[in-house]
Scaffold this active site. Sequence first.
Site, PDB file in Angstrom:
ATOM      1  CB  SER A 121      45.806  36.198  12.781  1.00  0.00           C
ATOM      2  OG  SER A 121      47.200  36.164  12.550  1.00  0.00           O
ATOM      3  CD  GLU A 123      47.786  29.890   7.090  1.00  0.00           C
ATOM      4  OE1 GLU A 123      48.458  30.939   7.149  1.00  0.00           O
ATOM      5  OE2 GLU A 123      48.162  28.871   6.477  1.00  0.00           O
ATOM      6  CG  ASP A 141      54.395  26.290  -3.779  1.00  0.00           C
ATOM      7  OD1 ASP A 141      55.471  26.901  -3.843  1.00  0.00           O
ATOM      8  OD2 ASP A 141      53.779  26.084  -2.729  1.00  0.00           O
ATOM      9  CG  PHE A 160      53.464  20.551   5.669  1.00  0.00           C
ATOM     10  CD1 PHE A 160      53.058  21.055   4.451  1.00  0.00           C
ATOM     11  CD2 PHE A 160      53.373  21.362   6.790  1.00  0.00           C
ATOM     12  CE1 PHE A 160      52.575  22.355   4.352  1.00  0.00           C
ATOM     13  CE2 PHE A 160      52.899  22.658   6.712  1.00  0.00           C
ATOM     14  CZ  PHE A 160      52.499  23.150   5.481  1.00  0.00           C
ATOM     15  CG  HIS A 220      49.715  33.846  10.944  1.00  0.00           C
ATOM     16  ND1 HIS A 220      48.554  34.446  10.492  1.00  0.00           N
ATOM     17  CD2 HIS A 220      49.886  32.743  10.163  1.00  0.00           C
ATOM     18  CE1 HIS A 220      48.055  33.742   9.490  1.00  0.00           C
ATOM     19  NE2 HIS A 220      48.835  32.708   9.271  1.00  0.00           N
TER      20      HIS A 220
HETATM   21  P1  FAD Z   1      57.347  35.105  -3.535  1.00  0.00           P
HETATM   22  O1  FAD Z   1      57.651  35.945  -2.355  1.00  0.00           O
HETATM   23  O2  FAD Z   1      56.903  35.772  -4.776  1.00  0.00           O
HETATM   24  O3  FAD Z   1      58.643  34.238  -3.898  1.00  0.00           O
HETATM   25  C1  FAD Z   1      59.178  33.312  -2.966  1.00  0.00           C
HETATM   26  C2  FAD Z   1      60.650  33.600  -2.733  1.00  0.00           C
HETATM   27  O4  FAD Z   1      61.372  33.412  -3.949  1.00  0.00           O
HETATM   28  C3  FAD Z   1      60.925  35.029  -2.289  1.00  0.00           C
HETATM   29  O5  FAD Z   1      60.826  35.130  -0.882  1.00  0.00           O
HETATM   30  C4  FAD Z   1      62.338  35.232  -2.818  1.00  0.00           C
HETATM   31  O6  FAD Z   1      63.296  34.705  -1.928  1.00  0.00           O
HETATM   32  C5  FAD Z   1      62.356  34.403  -4.097  1.00  0.00           C
HETATM   33  N1  FAD Z   1      62.035  35.201  -5.291  1.00  0.00           N
HETATM   34  C6  FAD Z   1      60.917  35.105  -6.056  1.00  0.00           C
HETATM   35  N2  FAD Z   1      60.983  35.979  -7.083  1.00  0.00           N
HETATM   36  C7  FAD Z   1      62.159  36.628  -6.970  1.00  0.00           C
HETATM   37  C8  FAD Z   1      62.807  37.655  -7.722  1.00  0.00           C
HETATM   38  N3  FAD Z   1      62.259  38.178  -8.837  1.00  0.00           N
HETATM   39  N4  FAD Z   1      64.017  38.094  -7.281  1.00  0.00           N
HETATM   40  C9  FAD Z   1      64.583  37.582  -6.178  1.00  0.00           C
HETATM   41  N5  FAD Z   1      64.024  36.611  -5.422  1.00  0.00           N
HETATM   42  C10 FAD Z   1      62.836  36.131  -5.822  1.00  0.00           C
HETATM   43  N6  FAD Z   1      50.230  28.611  -0.587  1.00  0.00           N
HETATM   44  C11 FAD Z   1      49.003  28.385  -1.134  1.00  0.00           C
HETATM   45  O7  FAD Z   1      48.900  27.733  -2.184  1.00  0.00           O
HETATM   46  N7  FAD Z   1      47.861  28.876  -0.541  1.00  0.00           N
HETATM   47  C12 FAD Z   1      47.899  29.608   0.606  1.00  0.00           C
HETATM   48  O8  FAD Z   1      46.860  30.033   1.113  1.00  0.00           O
HETATM   49  C13 FAD Z   1      49.187  29.872   1.199  1.00  0.00           C
HETATM   50  N8  FAD Z   1      49.288  30.613   2.323  1.00  0.00           N
HETATM   51  C14 FAD Z   1      50.531  30.920   2.834  1.00  0.00           C
HETATM   52  C15 FAD Z   1      50.614  31.760   3.955  1.00  0.00           C
HETATM   53  C16 FAD Z   1      51.860  32.075   4.491  1.00  0.00           C
HETATM   54  C17 FAD Z   1      51.926  33.008   5.686  1.00  0.00           C
HETATM   55  C18 FAD Z   1      53.047  31.527   3.925  1.00  0.00           C
HETATM   56  C19 FAD Z   1      54.402  31.826   4.530  1.00  0.00           C
HETATM   57  C20 FAD Z   1      52.971  30.698   2.805  1.00  0.00           C
HETATM   58  C21 FAD Z   1      51.710  30.383   2.232  1.00  0.00           C
HETATM   59  N9  FAD Z   1      51.596  29.587   1.093  1.00  0.00           N
HETATM   60  C22 FAD Z   1      50.350  29.338   0.551  1.00  0.00           C
HETATM   61  C23 FAD Z   1      52.783  29.003   0.456  1.00  0.00           C
HETATM   62  C24 FAD Z   1      53.350  29.912  -0.660  1.00  0.00           C
HETATM   63  O9  FAD Z   1      52.428  29.991  -1.726  1.00  0.00           O
HETATM   64  C25 FAD Z   1      54.658  29.274  -1.143  1.00  0.00           C
HETATM   65  O10 FAD Z   1      55.630  29.327  -0.131  1.00  0.00           O
HETATM   66  C26 FAD Z   1      55.202  29.815  -2.462  1.00  0.00           C
HETATM   67  O11 FAD Z   1      56.253  28.955  -2.888  1.00  0.00           O
HETATM   68  C27 FAD Z   1      55.787  31.222  -2.384  1.00  0.00           C
HETATM   69  O12 FAD Z   1      54.834  32.203  -2.323  1.00  0.00           O
HETATM   70  P2  FAD Z   1      55.309  33.729  -1.986  1.00  0.00           P
HETATM   71  O13 FAD Z   1      54.157  34.615  -2.142  1.00  0.00           O
HETATM   72  O14 FAD Z   1      56.061  33.748  -0.722  1.00  0.00           O
HETATM   73  O15 FAD Z   1      56.337  33.940  -3.207  1.00  0.00           O
END
Ligand code: FAD
Length: 280
Positions: free
Chosen positions: A4, A6, A93, A202, A252
């Site tokens: 895929s 991105e 974030d 970045f 990806h």
């Molecule tokens: P989560 O998985 O919810 O949390 C991040 C990490 O924090 C977890 O992996 C875990 O280690 C820890 N954590 C959080 N909560 C807990 C808890 N309750 N207990 C224990 N550990 C916890 N950002 C954008 O703004 N737009 C996008 O389109 C975008 N696309 C992305 C695509 C991919 C494939 C990736 C890898 C990242 C992308 N991001 C994007 C960045 C992402 O939003 C950031 O990395 C953000 O800081 C974390 O999002 P997440 O969903 O991984 O968070």
Amino acid sequence: MRYSVEIFPPKDGDVRKLAIPFLSAGASHISLTYGAGGSSRGRSREAALTLAIGGVPTAAHITIAGQTREEVDNTLAMWINTGIRRFVALRGDGDGPGLPFTPHSDGYQSSVELIERIHGLGASQIAVAAYPNRHPDDQGGDSDLDYLKRKIDAGATEVITQFFFEAEAYLRFRDRYVAAGLDAPLVPGILPVFNVVKVASFAKKCGEPLPRWLISRFAGLDANPEMRQQIAVATAGRLIDRLRSEGLDRVHLYSCNDAELTLAVCRLLAFPEEAGKAAA
Ligand code: FAD
């Protein structure tokens, strides 16, 4: 190998013009970021609709940071009504460099809540993020895998990793992932590096510092984009080949909207070396 690509919504120009060449080069679908890469959430909403209406297989990214539940739900409803069924569900974030994530008082409180919501809407695919080199908010030990398990139990169907530069980082993480009993596909995220200065800053923000050997490969080549391009494709190709040799059959690609570079990597993916097979 399945792959895929991105992209983020381009500032000017038609998002379909950016996306379609990747599909023609064999990509399974386009993954469209939400409010990332300098684009606004509004532009992401529109771009996802444009792709879906144009028949482009699209995974729409969605985040919860800085938004009410209603705002997120409205975006999801609009996309679902247009036929989008693949999503990448993310927390997002804080509203500024280095600022921690704080849930909106009227918003979803965690990525787990968001995934549950999307699952309830009948999505066919929900990808979530994982971090082979740990996320800046990682709480240590196996807490990353425990949290990932919660995301999978909430309805995630696959996991895409943050980019990494050494295959061992992914492979070590995969060993921990499998040992923890997680079995959703763990898709490696590959970022072909062309502009080492841009990627370095970045990558540092994402907690993924560039290895010294990678910086050295590009040293002194600022004025030589052709050679940088060759090094970028070769470096990404070697990383992918190493993963393939470990049994990986999906990646990806983080394109950063660099079509030429990403299309060159797609060609390597579309036509891997097949031992012992001559063309004629
Ligand atoms: P989560 O998985 O919810 O949390 C991040 C990490 O924090 C977890 O992996 C875990 O280690 C820890 N954590 C959080 N909560 C807990 C808890 N309750 N207990 C224990 N550990 C916890 N950002 C954008 O703004 N737009 C996008 O389109 C975008 N696309 C992305 C695509 C991919 C494939 C990736 C890898 C990242 C992308 N991001 C994007 C960045 C992402 O939003 C950031 O990395 C953000 O800081 C974390 O999002 P997440 O969903 O991984 O968070």
